[in-house]
Motif scaffolding. Structure first.
Motif, mmCIF file in Angstrom:
data_model
loop_
_atom_site.group_PDB
_atom_site.id
_atom_site.type_symbol
_atom_site.label_atom_id
_atom_site.label_comp_id
_atom_site.label_asym_id
_atom_site.label_seq_id
_atom_site.Cartn_x
_atom_site.Cartn_y
_atom_site.Cartn_z
ATOM 1 N N ILE A 4 0.831 -1.206 0.000
ATOM 2 C CA ILE A 4 0.000 0.000 0.000
ATOM 3 C C ILE A 4 0.863 1.254 0.000
ATOM 4 N N MET A 5 1.925 1.254 0.817
ATOM 5 C CA MET A 5 2.812 2.407 0.841
ATOM 6 C C MET A 5 3.492 2.600 -0.514
ATOM 7 N N GLN A 6 3.850 1.496 -1.165
ATOM 8 C CA GLN A 6 4.479 1.582 -2.477
ATOM 9 C C GLN A 6 3.511 2.135 -3.511
ATOM 10 N N LEU A 7 2.272 1.651 -3.489
ATOM 11 C CA LEU A 7 1.267 2.164 -4.413
ATOM 12 C C LEU A 7 1.028 3.651 -4.187
ATOM 13 N N PRO A 20 5.298 6.684 8.573
ATOM 14 C CA PRO A 20 5.426 5.337 7.993
ATOM 15 C C PRO A 20 4.512 4.317 8.675
ATOM 16 N N VAL A 21 3.217 4.591 8.653
ATOM 17 C CA VAL A 21 2.241 3.710 9.293
ATOM 18 C C VAL A 21 1.027 3.591 8.387
ATOM 19 N N TRP A 32 -5.496 0.776 14.975
ATOM 20 C CA TRP A 32 -4.574 -0.331 14.759
ATOM 21 C C TRP A 32 -3.990 -0.228 13.360
ATOM 22 N N ASP A 33 -2.702 -0.577 13.241
ATOM 23 C CA ASP A 33 -2.087 -0.584 11.921
ATOM 24 C C ASP A 33 -2.128 -1.988 11.335
ATOM 25 N N GLU A 34 -1.512 -2.164 10.154
ATOM 26 C CA GLU A 34 -1.618 -3.434 9.436
ATOM 27 C C GLU A 34 -0.934 -4.585 10.172
#
Length: 390
Positions: A4-7, A20-21, A32-34
Motif C-alpha cells: 500500500i505504501m508503495q502504491l 510510515p504507518v 490499529w495498523d496493518e
C-alpha cells in the motif's frame, strides 16, 4: 515498504509527508495498523472524528441515510440538509446556511458573501478583507491569499488581490488598515490552529469586532477547526461575547465525512440569489445526517466534559520536564516543547501515540469523548517523550 505504501508513493501526488504507518481500523480513540499494533489517537484526523472512530450513533445515522438516498443535486429538497441548517441557525443565532465540502470552500463562500454585501451597501470598491498574521484559512488560491503566512504564498504567485494582514493584538494597526483600505470584512480565527495554537485575547477580539462595525465591515469568524465543541463551547467565538456576521465551519461538523458550512447572519442572510454560488456535493444528505447526530450530542453536559478533559491535559503537562508552555482551549491544545516538535511527534508514534504538530508546537486534538484513562495514558507517554534528553 508495504504494498500500500508503495502504491501510494507511486500514484498519489506527493503533497503529504506521511508517517510510515498504514492504519487499517479503529474504535473510539484507539487505532490499529496493518501489523496489529495499537495506537492512542490524540489527533482525531485533525479535529474531524468528533466522537472517534466507528462511533455507533454516528454510524447508525449515516447508514440509515445511505439506505434511503445517498445523493441528489441541489435542484431538489432533502430533509437532512434542511434540518441541519435549522439546528445550526437555532444554536448560533445566524439566519441562513450554505453547505459545501470543506473549510476552504466555506471560507471562499464567506469571502464572496462579504464582498457582494459590501459592494451593495458601501460601493464596488469595498472589497478588501483584513485577516491576521499567523492565520490559516485554506489552500485554494483565494483562501491562501487570505492566510496571513508568507510561507504559504511563496510558490503560487500571483495570488488573488484584496487581502491585508494585521498583527494579532495590535488594535492600532487594525484601525489603520480599516481606515486606509476600503474593507468588506475582518476575518479571524479565535484560536489560530495551523498558526501554532495561538489564542486571541478576549479584549482584542471584542474591540476588533467593534472597529470593524465602526467602518461598516463585516466580522467573519473562521471556526473550521475551533468549531463543533472543540474548544469546550459549541463554537469558539462563544467564549468571547461577540456575534459574528458570518461563521465558517467544517472538520468536526460531519464527524468524519466531508462537510463545510457558511453561516450567514442578519446582514448577509439574503445576499445570495439563485446562480450566485453553488456546490455539487454541498449539503449531501449522508454527510448532513452524520452532522445531525454530532450536533445532537454537543449539549452543555458534553461541552463541560470537553473543558474538564482539557484541564486534565493542562494539569498533566504544565511544568512537566521538557514542556515550556501549553496553549489553546478545551481539547485544542498546543504544547511548546524543549525538543523539536516534529521529533517529539515521531517518537510518540513509535511509542504508540498519535499527535500532531503546528509550527514549533505539538498539537493535541483528541476525540471529544476520549475516555479519561486513554487520555491520561496518551499524555503520560507524551510527557515521557518530552522529558528525554537528546
Amino acid at each position: 515498504m508495504s504494498e500500500i505504501m508503495q502504491l501510494d508513493d507511486t500514484y498519489i501526488a506527493h503533497t503529504y509527508a506521511r508517517f510510515p504507518v498504514r492504519l487499517v481500523e479503529g474504535e473510539g480513540s484507539i487505532l490499529w495498523d496493518e501489523s496489529g499494533r495499537r495506537y492512542i489517537d490524540l489527533g482525531s484526523g485533525i479535529a474531524v472524528n468528533t466522537f472517534g472512530i466507528a462511533d455507533k450513533e454516528w454510524q447508525k445515522a449515516v447508514t440509515a441515510q445511505l439506505g434511503r438516498l445517498q445523493h441528489t443535486s441541489n435542484l431538489y429538497y432533502t430533509g437532512p440538509c434542511a434540518h441541519l441548517a435549522e439546528m445550526l441557525c437555532q444554536r448560533t443565532g445566524m439566519k441562513k446556511v450554505f453547505f459545501s465540502n470543506s473549510g476552504a470552500e466555506a471560507n471562499e463562500c464567506a469571502i464572496k458573501a462579504a464582498r457582494k454585501y459590501a459592494a451593495a451597501e458601501l460601493g464596488a470598491e469595498y472589497s478588501t478583507i483584513v485577516t491576521l498574521q499567523g492565520s490559516f484559512h485554506g489552500r485554494t488560491l483565494a483562501t491562501l491569499a487570505a492566510t496571513g503566512q508568507d510561507v504559504f504564498h511563496r510558490d503560487y504567485q500571483p495570488l488573488p488581490k484584496g487581502f491585508v494582514y494585521a498583527k494579532p493584538g495590535d488594535l492600532d494597526q487594525l484601525a489603520a488598515l480599516l481606515k486606509n483600505h476600503r474593507c468588506a470584512a475582518v476575518m479571524m480565527e479565535v484560536v489560530q490552529g495551523e498558526g501554532g495554537v495561538n489564542v486571541l485575547d478576549k479584549e482584542y477580539l471584542q474591540k476588533a469586532a467593534a472597529l470593524a462595525a465602526d467602518h461598516g465591515a463585516l466580522v467573519i469568524v473562521d471556526e473550521v477547526q475551533t468549531g463543533n465543541g472543540r474548544t469546550g463551547r459549541l463554537y469558539g467565538y462563544m467564549h468571547y461575547g461577540i456575534q459574528p456576521d458570518i461563521i465558517t465551519t467544517a472538520k468536526g461538523l460531519g464527524g468524519g465525512l466531508p462537510l463545510g458550512a457558511t453561516l450567514l447572519g442578519e446582514k448577509v442572510a439574503d445576499v445570495f440569489v439563485p446562480g450566485d454560488h453553488g456546490s455539487t456535493f454541498g449539503g449531501n444528505p449522508v454527510c448532513c445526517a452524520g452532522a445531525i447526530s454530532i450536533l445532537n450530542r454537543l449539549d452543555e453536559q458534553m461541552l463541560s466534559r470537553v473543558r474538564a478533559k482539557g484541564n486534565l491535559v493542562r494539569g498533566a503537562l504544565e511544568g512537566a520536564p521538557g514542556v515550556e508552555s501549553v496553549t489553546g482551549m478545551g481539547l485544542m491544545l498546543g504544547v511548546k516543547t524543549t525538543r523539536p516538535a516534529a521529533k517529539v511527534a515521531a517518537e510518540c508514534l513509535r511509542a504508540g501515540v498519535l499527535v500532531l504538530t503546528a509550527k514549533d508546537k505539538v498539537r493535541l486534538l483528541p476525540a471529544l469523548n476520549i475516555p479519561d484513562q486513554q487520555l491520561q495514558d496518551g499524555v503520560e507517554i507524551l510527557k515521557q517523550v518530552c522529558a528525554r534528553v537528546d
